[in-house]
Design a protein around this motif. Structure first.
Motif, PDB file in Angstrom:
ATOM      1  N   GLY A  50      -4.299   0.105   4.035  1.00  0.00           N
ATOM      2  CA  GLY A  50      -2.957   0.453   4.502  1.00  0.00           C
ATOM      3  C   GLY A  50      -3.056   1.357   5.716  1.00  0.00           C
ATOM      4  N   ASP A  51      -2.324   2.480   5.695  1.00  0.00           N
ATOM      5  CA  ASP A  51      -2.360   3.392   6.837  1.00  0.00           C
ATOM      6  C   ASP A  51      -3.223   4.624   6.582  1.00  0.00           C
ATOM      7  N   ALA A  52      -4.084   4.579   5.549  1.00  0.00           N
ATOM      8  CA  ALA A  52      -5.040   5.683   5.358  1.00  0.00           C
ATOM      9  C   ALA A  52      -6.090   5.666   6.460  1.00  0.00           C
ATOM     10  N   GLY A  71      -4.431  -1.148   8.056  1.00  0.00           N
ATOM     11  CA  GLY A  71      -3.114  -1.786   8.128  1.00  0.00           C
ATOM     12  C   GLY A  71      -2.647  -2.040   9.549  1.00  0.00           C
ATOM     13  N   HIS A  72      -3.113  -1.210  10.478  1.00  0.00           N
ATOM     14  CA  HIS A  72      -2.822  -1.430  11.894  1.00  0.00           C
ATOM     15  C   HIS A  72      -4.157  -1.520  12.612  1.00  0.00           C
ATOM     16  N   GLN A  73      -4.413  -2.647  13.244  1.00  0.00           N
ATOM     17  CA  GLN A  73      -5.718  -2.829  13.877  1.00  0.00           C
ATOM     18  C   GLN A  73      -5.637  -3.742  15.077  1.00  0.00           C
ATOM     19  N   GLY A  93       8.578   0.734   5.786  1.00  0.00           N
ATOM     20  CA  GLY A  93       9.162  -0.608   5.863  1.00  0.00           C
ATOM     21  C   GLY A  93       8.347  -1.621   6.646  1.00  0.00           C
ATOM     22  N   ASP A  94       7.565  -1.166   7.643  1.00  0.00           N
ATOM     23  CA  ASP A  94       6.781  -2.133   8.435  1.00  0.00           C
ATOM     24  C   ASP A  94       5.730  -2.833   7.577  1.00  0.00           C
ATOM     25  N   HIS A  95       5.439  -2.290   6.399  1.00  0.00           N
ATOM     26  CA  HIS A  95       4.431  -2.904   5.529  1.00  0.00           C
ATOM     27  C   HIS A  95       5.010  -3.815   4.449  1.00  0.00           C
ATOM     28  N   TRP A  96       6.366  -3.742   4.250  1.00  0.00           N
ATOM     29  CA  TRP A  96       6.833  -4.512   3.085  1.00  0.00           C
ATOM     30  C   TRP A  96       8.243  -5.087   3.165  1.00  0.00           C
ATOM     31  N   THR A 112       0.800  -1.225   0.000  1.00  0.00           N
ATOM     32  CA  THR A 112       0.000   0.000   0.000  1.00  0.00           C
ATOM     33  C   THR A 112       0.832   1.273   0.000  1.00  0.00           C
ATOM     34  N   HIS A 113       1.992   1.254   0.711  1.00  0.00           N
ATOM     35  CA  HIS A 113       2.826   2.465   0.790  1.00  0.00           C
ATOM     36  C   HIS A 113       4.243   2.085   1.198  1.00  0.00           C
ATOM     37  N   GLY A 114       5.133   3.084   1.216  1.00  0.00           N
ATOM     38  CA  GLY A 114       6.561   2.795   1.296  1.00  0.00           C
ATOM     39  C   GLY A 114       7.138   2.469   2.656  1.00  0.00           C
ATOM     40  N   THR A 124      -0.992  10.316   3.686  1.00  0.00           N
ATOM     41  CA  THR A 124      -1.732   9.912   4.904  1.00  0.00           C
ATOM     42  C   THR A 124      -0.727   9.933   6.044  1.00  0.00           C
ATOM     43  N   ASP A 125      -0.171   8.764   6.428  1.00  0.00           N
ATOM     44  CA  ASP A 125       0.909   8.809   7.426  1.00  0.00           C
ATOM     45  C   ASP A 125       2.271   8.900   6.742  1.00  0.00           C
ATOM     46  N   SER A 126       2.261   8.973   5.400  1.00  0.00           N
ATOM     47  CA  SER A 126       3.475   9.198   4.616  1.00  0.00           C
ATOM     48  C   SER A 126       3.034   9.668   3.237  1.00  0.00           C
TER      49      SER A 126
HETATM   50 ZN   LIG Z   1       2.349   1.313   9.125  1.00  0.00          ZN
END
Ligand SMILES: [Zn+2]
Length: 296
Positions: free
Chosen positions: A175-177, A215-217, A81-84, A77-79, A156-158
């Motif tokens: 993602g983090d939206a 993405g965070h829940q 690092g915790d996501h990819w 979803t976005h850049g 959003t958060d980035s």
């Molecule tokens: Zn995140």
């Protein structure tokens, strides 16, 4: 006729890495849980945001393997690092392609460049993380004939974030939206405020999703689209109010905990507070450097 046909989705919420250090209130410095979505057809599947560490990749991979589908694509979803950063391990294990928007791919390169100053100082066990993601024509790919649409929603958060819209499931993988029961990472809004993020939430809302996977829940929460949108906006409203009424990062941190006692990921709340107040208290200094040092 049911437009979903054989299409369905399931969510795996990975535990954060073990905590390291302590917060101002004395509790362990715990990162947020991370959610990955598996969109399943009859035989094939698509996975989103596979996480950060080798341990997370193993846990997620075993869960995916248990679903008995061919994993075709891994969407990022976005850049951040915790996501990819764990994407390469999953891509190799399942022979899958990694897919992202052009903007996200550019931000993934930023994430790799930032890694030694940030992630490697916070956690061990992060695998090699080359950017192998590719774009898809028109930001759209398919799973057994169903469209999976990459929607670029902006900051959003980035920067340059995106969500995945699956119209046949009335689902947005956000993602983090959008967040769900977890403290939001506000650090990268320290310079420009929350206006761009509100616009991004409007873009998500316009897709009229019945379900949103944040993405965070907190894994005990449901994925109701209207509720998660309203709560994400409300969290930003509260942050704006507290930035007016609280004079210090610690005051902001304590006030947010009082308003959101059950929210997870208080490490992210502390990082956000330090970044927001650090940028405000040091005009003329490089905000990117202040935001980065807020993590350490
Ligand atoms: Zn995140």
């Amino acid at each position: 006729m049911n437009p979903a046909g054989n299409l369905s989705y399931d969510v795996f919420v990975n535990d954060p890495p073990p905590p390291d250090g302590f917060l101002p209130n004395g509790e362990p410095k715990r990162f947020s849980p991370m959610a990955s979505t598996l969109i399943c057809g009859r035989e094939d599947a698509v996975l989103t945001d596979p996480g950060l560490t080798e341990d997370q990749a193993r846990a997620l991979g075993d869960w995916v393997a248990g679903k008995g589908r061919n994993l075709r694509d891994i969407f990022i979803t976005h850049g951040h690092g915790d996501h990819w950063f764990a994407a390469g391990l999953l891509a190799e294990r399942f022979g899958a392609r990694v897919v992202a928007s052009a903007g996200t791919i550019a931000q993934m390169h930023v994430g790799v460049a930032t890694r030694p100053m940030l992630w490697d100082k916070l956690y061990t066990g992060i695998p090699q993380s080359q950017v192998t993601a590719v774009t898809v024509p028109g930001n759209c790919f398919t799973l057994e004939g169903h469209d999976l649409v990459i929607v670029e929603v902006g900051h959003t958060d980035s920067d340059d974030t995106s969500v995945l819209h699956i119209p046949d499931l009335a689902l947005v993988v956000a993602g983090d939206a959008i967040y769900n029961g977890v403290h939001m990472y506000l650090g990268q809004s320290a310079v420009d405020g929350f206006g761009p993020w509100r616009d991004a939430i409007g873009n998500v809302e316009a897709l009229e999703p019945r379900h949103i996977v944040a993405g965070h829940q907190n894994r005990r929460r449901d994925d109701d689209g209207a509720r998660t949108i309203a709560e994400t906006l409300h969290y930003l409203d509260d942050a704006e109010e507290l930035l007016r009424t609280e004079n210090t990062a610690t005051g902001f941190f304590n006030a947010k905990i009082a308003r959101y006692p059950d929210h997870l990921g208080r490490m992210i709340l502390w990082v956000s507070a330090r970044a927001l107040y650090g940028v405000r208290e040091h005009p003329g200094e490089n905000p990117a450097q202040i935001i980065l040092s807020s993590w350490l």
